[in-house]
Motif scaffolding. Structure first.
Motif, PDB file in Angstrom:
ATOM      1  N   GLU A   1      27.622 -17.749  95.511  1.00  0.00           N
ATOM      2  CA  GLU A   1      27.873 -17.429  94.104  1.00  0.00           C
ATOM      3  C   GLU A   1      28.894 -18.222  93.488  1.00  0.00           C
TER       4      GLU A   1
ATOM      5  N   THR B   1      24.023 -15.321  99.422  1.00  0.00           N
ATOM      6  CA  THR B   1      24.109 -16.662  98.960  1.00  0.00           C
ATOM      7  C   THR B   1      25.519 -16.875  98.674  1.00  0.00           C
TER       8      THR B   1
ATOM      9  N   TRP C   1      23.067 -10.378  98.740  1.00  0.00           N
ATOM     10  CA  TRP C   1      21.967 -11.473  98.969  1.00  0.00           C
ATOM     11  C   TRP C   1      22.249 -12.516  99.947  1.00  0.00           C
TER      12      TRP C   1
END
Length: 145
Positions: A101, A99, A97
């Motif tokens: 984490e 992003t 994704w």
């Protein structure tokens, strides 16, 4: 165009339905985890950061089993990053994704959520970039005293 007909008779059954059919999954995408089931500081969150309002809704839906981590997130997941003291967990770029984490919500938090939601946990393993040894290690971590 062809037409079809469907007749439903509630008194007729073929076989019992396995309760696991009503399962779901939890994926680190969007607000499913952060801002969803896990949100420290939310008015309904408990001391572990698990949202009580979401737990109630999951119970109301009748979800019976939940796979974690679900979806495409598992393709790059390192379960070891989500255990131990939260402040010591690594922050990583999630390749699925794109992003960041934080690993603030990991295996132990999921298992606590599963107990509170009264659902059966189903663990998924990243066999895309990991291997059999990581699966064995997860099995041992989750089950050995």
């Amino acid at each position: 165009m062809q037409n079809g007909k469907l007749s439903i008779d509630p008194a007729f059954s073929v076989a019992p339905v396995n309760r696991r059919v009503f399962g779901s999954f939890v994926e680190h995408m969007g607000r499913c985890v952060y801002g969803g089931i896990y949100e420290p500081g939310h008015p309904t969150s408990d001391d572990s950061g698990l949202r009580g309002d979401v737990l109630e809704l999951v119970r109301e839906l009748g979800v019976t089993a939940v796979r974690y981590p679900g979806g495409n997130f598992v393709s790059g997941y390192r379960w070891e990053d989500g255990v131990g003291p939260v402040e010591d967990r690594p922050t990583r770029l999630d390749p699925a994704w794109r992003t960041i984490e934080t690993n603030a919500f990991g295996l132990n938090e999921f298992m606590e959520w599963a107990r509170k939601a009264d659902i059966e946990p189903i663990m998924a393993m990243n066999l895309g970039t990991r291997g059999m040894q990581e699966a064995i290690d997860l099995l041992e971590y989750a089950n050995h005293p």
